[in-house]
Structure formats: structure tokens, C-alpha cells
Design a protein around this motif. Structure first.
Motif, PDB file in Angstrom:
ATOM      1  N   UNK A   1       0.829  -1.207   0.000  1.00  0.00           N
ATOM      2  CA  UNK A   1       0.000   0.000   0.000  1.00  0.00           C
ATOM      3  C   UNK A   1       0.864   1.257   0.000  1.00  0.00           C
ATOM      4  N   UNK A   2       0.435   2.257  -0.735  1.00  0.00           N
ATOM      5  CA  UNK A   2       1.209   3.495  -0.819  1.00  0.00           C
ATOM      6  C   UNK A   2       1.008   4.389   0.404  1.00  0.00           C
ATOM      7  N   UNK A   3      -0.154   4.297   1.045  1.00  0.00           N
ATOM      8  CA  UNK A   3      -0.422   5.109   2.234  1.00  0.00           C
ATOM      9  C   UNK A   3      -1.254   4.288   3.218  1.00  0.00           C
ATOM     10  N   UNK A   4      -0.623   3.885   4.317  1.00  0.00           N
ATOM     11  CA  UNK A   4      -1.302   3.022   5.282  1.00  0.00           C
ATOM     12  C   UNK A   4      -0.821   3.337   6.690  1.00  0.00           C
ATOM     13  N   UNK A   5      -1.738   3.293   7.638  1.00  0.00           N
ATOM     14  CA  UNK A   5      -1.406   3.435   9.053  1.00  0.00           C
ATOM     15  C   UNK A   5      -1.919   2.201   9.796  1.00  0.00           C
ATOM     16  N   UNK A   6      -1.273   1.870  10.916  1.00  0.00           N
ATOM     17  CA  UNK A   6      -1.624   0.678  11.673  1.00  0.00           C
ATOM     18  C   UNK A   6      -1.916   1.036  13.122  1.00  0.00           C
ATOM     19  N   UNK A   7      -2.922   0.392  13.669  1.00  0.00           N
ATOM     20  CA  UNK A   7      -3.220   0.513  15.095  1.00  0.00           C
ATOM     21  C   UNK A   7      -3.441  -0.881  15.659  1.00  0.00           C
ATOM     22  N   UNK A   8      -2.593  -1.277  16.570  1.00  0.00           N
ATOM     23  CA  UNK A   8      -2.778  -2.562  17.247  1.00  0.00           C
ATOM     24  C   UNK A   8      -3.562  -2.321  18.535  1.00  0.00           C
ATOM     25  N   UNK A   9      -4.579  -3.127  18.758  1.00  0.00           N
ATOM     26  CA  UNK A   9      -5.368  -3.033  19.982  1.00  0.00           C
ATOM     27  C   UNK A   9      -5.149  -4.299  20.783  1.00  0.00           C
ATOM     28  N   UNK A  10      -4.561  -4.135  21.944  1.00  0.00           N
ATOM     29  CA  UNK A  10      -4.176  -5.268  22.770  1.00  0.00           C
ATOM     30  C   UNK A  10      -5.332  -5.766  23.632  1.00  0.00           C
ATOM     31  N   UNK A  11      -5.161  -6.961  24.157  1.00  0.00           N
ATOM     32  CA  UNK A  11      -6.170  -7.608  25.013  1.00  0.00           C
ATOM     33  C   UNK A  11      -7.504  -7.754  24.292  1.00  0.00           C
ATOM     34  N   UNK A  12      -7.431  -8.137  23.031  1.00  0.00           N
ATOM     35  CA  UNK A  12      -8.635  -8.271  22.214  1.00  0.00           C
ATOM     36  C   UNK A  12      -8.513  -9.472  21.302  1.00  0.00           C
ATOM     37  N   UNK A  13      -9.653 -10.122  21.072  1.00  0.00           N
ATOM     38  CA  UNK A  13      -9.764 -11.133  20.034  1.00  0.00           C
ATOM     39  C   UNK A  13     -10.281 -10.465  18.756  1.00  0.00           C
ATOM     40  N   UNK A  14     -10.840 -11.258  17.861  1.00  0.00           N
ATOM     41  CA  UNK A  14     -11.194 -10.795  16.513  1.00  0.00           C
ATOM     42  C   UNK A  14     -12.234  -9.668  16.510  1.00  0.00           C
ATOM     43  N   UNK A  15     -13.234  -9.743  17.367  1.00  0.00           N
ATOM     44  CA  UNK A  15     -14.270  -8.711  17.402  1.00  0.00           C
ATOM     45  C   UNK A  15     -13.817  -7.588  18.336  1.00  0.00           C
ATOM     46  N   UNK A  16     -12.960  -6.732  17.814  1.00  0.00           N
ATOM     47  CA  UNK A  16     -12.332  -5.682  18.613  1.00  0.00           C
ATOM     48  C   UNK A  16     -13.371  -4.713  19.164  1.00  0.00           C
TER      49      UNK A  16
ATOM     50  N   UNK B   1     -12.661  -4.470  23.136  1.00  0.00           N
ATOM     51  CA  UNK B   1     -11.999  -3.237  23.580  1.00  0.00           C
ATOM     52  C   UNK B   1     -12.662  -2.032  22.909  1.00  0.00           C
ATOM     53  N   UNK B   2     -13.923  -1.735  23.252  1.00  0.00           N
ATOM     54  CA  UNK B   2     -14.648  -0.676  22.536  1.00  0.00           C
ATOM     55  C   UNK B   2     -14.001   0.703  22.648  1.00  0.00           C
ATOM     56  N   UNK B   3     -13.501   1.073  23.830  1.00  0.00           N
ATOM     57  CA  UNK B   3     -12.922   2.417  23.984  1.00  0.00           C
ATOM     58  C   UNK B   3     -11.707   2.585  23.077  1.00  0.00           C
ATOM     59  N   UNK B   4     -10.841   1.577  23.060  1.00  0.00           N
ATOM     60  CA  UNK B   4      -9.658   1.653  22.198  1.00  0.00           C
ATOM     61  C   UNK B   4     -10.061   1.634  20.730  1.00  0.00           C
ATOM     62  N   UNK B   5     -11.071   0.849  20.408  1.00  0.00           N
ATOM     63  CA  UNK B   5     -11.545   0.784  19.030  1.00  0.00           C
ATOM     64  C   UNK B   5     -12.107   2.132  18.580  1.00  0.00           C
ATOM     65  N   UNK B   6     -12.931   2.753  19.414  1.00  0.00           N
ATOM     66  CA  UNK B   6     -13.489   4.050  19.052  1.00  0.00           C
ATOM     67  C   UNK B   6     -12.389   5.103  18.931  1.00  0.00           C
ATOM     68  N   UNK B   7     -11.379   5.002  19.790  1.00  0.00           N
ATOM     69  CA  UNK B   7     -10.258   5.928  19.679  1.00  0.00           C
ATOM     70  C   UNK B   7      -9.526   5.783  18.355  1.00  0.00           C
ATOM     71  N   UNK B   8      -9.348   4.526  17.917  1.00  0.00           N
ATOM     72  CA  UNK B   8      -8.679   4.282  16.630  1.00  0.00           C
ATOM     73  C   UNK B   8      -9.525   4.808  15.477  1.00  0.00           C
TER      74      UNK B   8
END
Length: 327
Positions: free
Chosen positions: A290-305, A309-316
Motif C-alpha cells: 500500500x502506498x499510504x497506510x497506518x496501523x493501530x494494534x489493539x491489545x487484550x482483544x480477540x477478533x471482534x475488537x 476493547x470498545x474504547x480503544x476501538x473508538x479511539x482508533x
């Protein structure tokens, strides 16, 4: 290094994937499997719905709208209903206009009568046609799992209506999760065999396998319950057709053609049997073209983030929304 990472990734998801693909028999699940009776009980409970009736319906999707503001398209994953986005809609409807997609054949929605040679490309076309029909410009498309794979197709084939694509816990080639050397050529026969076995599995056993898999996909009881309900209510043929296509479609080389910015949000939990930095390497290497991509890892979470981890997901999401309209 990458082969070692993939081997650990296989340990993390292999059992869940094999359960989902009928590589294990239901009897092998033993006492861990949710009972068939409990699955049946879940099917009789009232369904969760984002809205009672759609605002738009065409092809293989229907769409409901809530809120006002910048446009965000929400696409659920394999065998998931639109209700997976309920809490996300509640969180953002004061500041954004949310367009929640329901896929035909998933989560209790009727199977479409429209014939398609490619389910995933068809979903992407339907989303694009919706955006055109409603004259929606500079939207953000968010997809979870299979929906994330669909979002990549929208960004590749129909970028004119997008400002950003957000992919949630999905990869551009699903089959590398259980074979680091996977190609379409060496995956197709095995995928067809496994999916064929699932087509022949009795309904009670099929439902029990889905219930077992829910243990790996989310941590909370309510999320697991919804996953099981949606899976049991989904049309098996539609789900398995989409699963086979997902397993045998590799768009890693196509990522070079995507000019729309992409945000990738992915999960990690220590119980996955994989270090956080190894998970990061996995995602960054798979999305490297990808030419332009950012990544956010959310810890302490399985597939349905969004559930784990709703607060971290909403922040992302907020972080990605902050670039709304900027290409």
C-alpha cells in the motif's frame, strides 16, 4: 523470521479456523463446545437490529442510516448481521452519518435473488452503487473481517467516493493464516474440500461448530451470544460460498493500485500465543504494497475488537476520522 511468525499465527487461529472449516469433527470439540440445545435457545430470542427497516436496498446489500455529519459506511464480516455495529452507531451518531450495511444471507437477512459470479466483488459493487445513488462523496468505509476485505475491493475498484478505507482485523489473503506459503493455486483444492465437508454437515453439528468457534472470536458473553445467533441465522450456502471465495482470493499485489489512504486496526492478545511485535510484523508485511497506510494494534482483544476493547476501538476510529476528506 516471517515463516516463524506465521507458524505462531497458525497456532493462534489454526484451531478456530479448522473448526470453522470442518477440519475437526464436532465430536472432537468435546466438552468445550456449546451444546446444540443452547444454540437452539439462542435462535428463539429477539434479534438485535440497528434499524427496523432499511433506507436502501439493492443487489446483495441493504443499508440503514443514522446520525448526521461526515459519512461513514460500516460493513460487517462473514455471517455477521448489521447489529455488530450497534454500539459503534450509538457512539458516533451525534457526530457522523452512519450507513450500516446488512449483507443478504447473513445474520437472518434473506438470500438475494441476484446472481453473482463473485460475492465479494459484488458486495463492493453494491456499496459503490449505493454511494453513487445517494451522491455520497469523500466517505470513509469501515469493514470488519470479510467486510474489511470488501472495503479493500471498494478502495481498489471504486475510489472516487472514498476519502479513506478502514480495515478491521483482516488481511489481503486469508489463507496465509494457516500456510505462510499459501497461493491461490495450492490452496483451492483444500479449501474446496473443507467447504464441501461443511455443506454436508448436519445442521445441528454445523451450529455446534459455530458455537465453538465463537470462543476464539470474542471474549465477552454477550458478543459470543450475538456471534452464535448471527451464524445460526445465516444462510449456509451464502456463508460457505463467501468463505471459499475469501480463502482463494489473493489481492496482495493489487494493493499497489490502491491510492486511497488505508487504516488497519488489528487485534492482539497474549493468549494468542504470539508476541505483540510479531503480530505487528505480520500485518505490516502483508500490507506493505500500500502506498499510504497506518496501523493501530489493539491489545487484550480477540477478533471482534469493537466488543472486546470498545474504547480503544473508538479511539482508533476517531484517529482515522480526523483525516476525513483528505486524500
Amino acid at each position: 523470521m516471517l515463516r516463524t511468525i506465521f507458524a505462531k499465527q497458525e497456532m493462534r487461529r489454526g484451531r478456530a479456523l479448522l473448526l470453522s472449516l470442518c477440519a475437526y469433527s464436532v465430536s472432537a470439540c468435546g466438552n468445550e463446545a456449546t451444546t446444540i440445545q443452547s444454540v437452539s435457545a439462542m435462535q428463539t430470542e429477539p434479534r438485535i437490529a440497528v434499524a427496523s427497516s432499511p433506507d436502501y436496498q439493492s443487489g446483495w446489500i441493504s443499508v440503514t442510516r443514522q446520525g448526521a455529519g461526515p459519512d461513514v459506511i460500516l460493513i460487517p464480516g462473514l455471517a455477521s448481521s448489521a447489529s455488530v455495529w450497534e454500539a459503534t452507531v450509538a457512539r458516533f451518531k451525534q457526530t457522523h452519518r452512519l450507513h450500516v450495511v446488512q449483507v443478504a444471507g447473513f445474520g437472518g437477512a434473506p438470500k438475494s435473488t441476484v446472481e453473482r459470479t463473485s460475492i465479494i466483488e459484488g458486495h463492493a459493487l453494491d456499496v459503490s452503487e449505493y454511494l453513487k445513488a445517494e451522491n455520497i462523496q469523500n466517505s470513509v468505509v469501515v469493514g470488519h473481517s470479510l467486510g474489511g476485505f470488501t472495503a479493500l475491493h471498494v478502495a481498489r475498484d471504486y475510489p472516487e467516493s472514498l476519502s479513506r478505507a478502514i480495515v478491521v482485523d483482516s488481511l489481503p489473503f486469508y489463507s496465509v493464516l494457516f500456510n505462510p506459503a499459501a497461493t491461490v493455486a495450492n490452496t483451492t483444492a483444500q479449501a474446496e474440500q473443507m467447504v464441501g465437508q461443511m455443506r454436508q454437515t448436519p445442521k445441528a453439528a454445523y451450529d455446534a461448530m459455530q458455537a465453538q468457534s465463537a470462543r476464539i472470536y470474542a471474549q465477552g458473553a454477550d458478543a459470543k451470544k450475538r456471534i452464535i445467533k448471527d451464524g445460526a441465522a445465516s444462510n449456509r450456502d451464502v456463508v460457505l460460498d463467501a468463505m471459499l471465495e475469501l480463502m482463494t482470493t489473493d489481492i496482495r499485489d493489487d494493493l499497489r493500485a490502491i491510492k486511497t489512504p488505508v487504516s488497519v486496526i488489528y487485534a492482539h492478545d497474549d493468549r494468542m500465543g504470539m508476541k505483540a511485535e510479531e503480530m505487528t510484523t505480520l500485518y505490516e508485511e502483508q500490507y506493505a504494497p500500500l502506498s499510504e497506510v497506518t496501523f493501530t494494534r489493539i491489545d487484550n482483544s480477540y477478533h471482534f475488537i469493537m466488543d472486546d476493547q470498545p474504547a480503544a476501538f473508538y479511539g482508533a476510529l476517531n484517529e482515522s476520522f480526523s483525516t476525513y476528506g483528505k486524500k
